[in-house]
Design a protein around this motif. Structure first.
Motif, PDB file in Angstrom:
ATOM      1  N   GLU A   3      -6.506  38.217  44.610  1.00  0.00           N
ATOM      2  CA  GLU A   3      -6.007  39.235  43.679  1.00  0.00           C
ATOM      3  C   GLU A   3      -5.910  40.618  44.331  1.00  0.00           C
ATOM      4  N   LEU A  38      -3.440  43.735  37.410  1.00  0.00           N
ATOM      5  CA  LEU A  38      -4.195  43.153  38.517  1.00  0.00           C
ATOM      6  C   LEU A  38      -5.407  44.009  38.868  1.00  0.00           C
ATOM      7  N   THR A  42      -9.317  42.951  38.996  1.00  0.00           N
ATOM      8  CA  THR A  42     -10.199  43.081  40.161  1.00  0.00           C
ATOM      9  C   THR A  42     -11.469  43.854  39.829  1.00  0.00           C
ATOM     10  N   LEU A  52      -5.210  32.858  38.727  1.00  0.00           N
ATOM     11  CA  LEU A  52      -4.443  34.089  38.897  1.00  0.00           C
ATOM     12  C   LEU A  52      -3.063  33.934  38.264  1.00  0.00           C
TER      13      LEU A  52
END
Length: 244
Positions: A3, A38, A42, A52
């Motif tokens: 990621e 994203l 994270t 993902l």
């Protein structure tokens, strides 16, 4: 790509695209939103083991009027939009983990009388189960499809295709694309040779383009190549291209 690597690659892509504002690139807000999602992921340790996914909505590009052999003649104000949805079985973006891929290219313009005209292509991933009536490569390009039908219902209630026949076949074998490879596809096919060469000269794009090719194209073409070298050794290739 995990990621973090994917987020960094998309940030580099966004910066490259912004350098083409007014020179083909029109709107990258959907890419920025995907990067934000994203980054939120994270920062959340609970999501690190989740599969993902990437969802980029409606990047838009101005298509130059220099395209040859366009029908109808006299097309103006052409805009192409790109939407990408990819899902992976693991928390990494790679060829072997793909379980969903929908990449839609929608074109809208006006004819010389000012009437709206449309076209669309999409690149799908479909893991064929059981018998299929037609050849169905796992990764395939197809003209028209749901996006075109939906837009025609909204904008042209009584749309008449005239002498143009629209049908679901053929599904054309094509290697998978992630956002970086899809952008390269648009520049190479729609924005002209000068823009494509300029894109390919950007150092940051050269880097992320190689990463994407290694992640998605190398295993795809190796699957085909292994079959051609030893037809009894690779069932994967028959999924990629049933005609082998």
């Amino acid at each position: 790509m995990d990621e973090i690597e994917l987020s960094n690659a998309l940030e580099d892509l966004c910066e490259v695209l912004e350098s083409f504002f007014g020179k083909g690139v029109r709107d990258v807000s959907g890419l920025k939103q995907a990067i934000c999602r994203l980054k939120i992921r994270t920062g959340n340790p609970k999501q690190k083991e989740y599969p993902l996914s990437v969802n980029i909505a409606r990047l838009s590009f101005d298509i130059p009027t220099t395209h040859k052999h366009t029908l109808p003649i006299g097309v103006v104000d052409s805009i192409l939009t790109l939407s990408i949805k990819m899902g992976f079985r693991e928390p990494i973006a790679s060829f072997y983990c793909i379980n969903e891929m929908n990449i839609d290219f929608e074109l809208s313009a006006n004819d010389k009388e000012g009437r709206p005209i449309k076209s669309a292509w999409h690149l799908d991933y479909h893991d064929v189960k059981g018998d299929e009536h037609f050849s169905h490569p796992q990764f395939h390009f197809q003209f028209g499809g749901k996006k075109l039908r939906e837009s025609l219902r909204v904008d042209c209630e009584h749309f008449n295709t005239g002498e143009l026949l629209l049908m679901e076949s053929p599904r054309l074998m094509h290697p998978p694309m992630d956002p970086i490879l899809a952008i390269d596809f648009i520049f190479s096919n729609f924005l002209g040779e000068a823009s494509w060469k300029a894109l390919r000269q950007k150092r940051s794009f050269i880097k992320i383009h190689k990463i994407s090719k290694d992640a998605f194209w190398r295993p795809y073409f190796e699957g085909i190549s292994n079959y051609l070298s030893n037809p009894t050794s690779s069932k994967q290739a028959l999924g990629l291209q049933p005609s082998l």
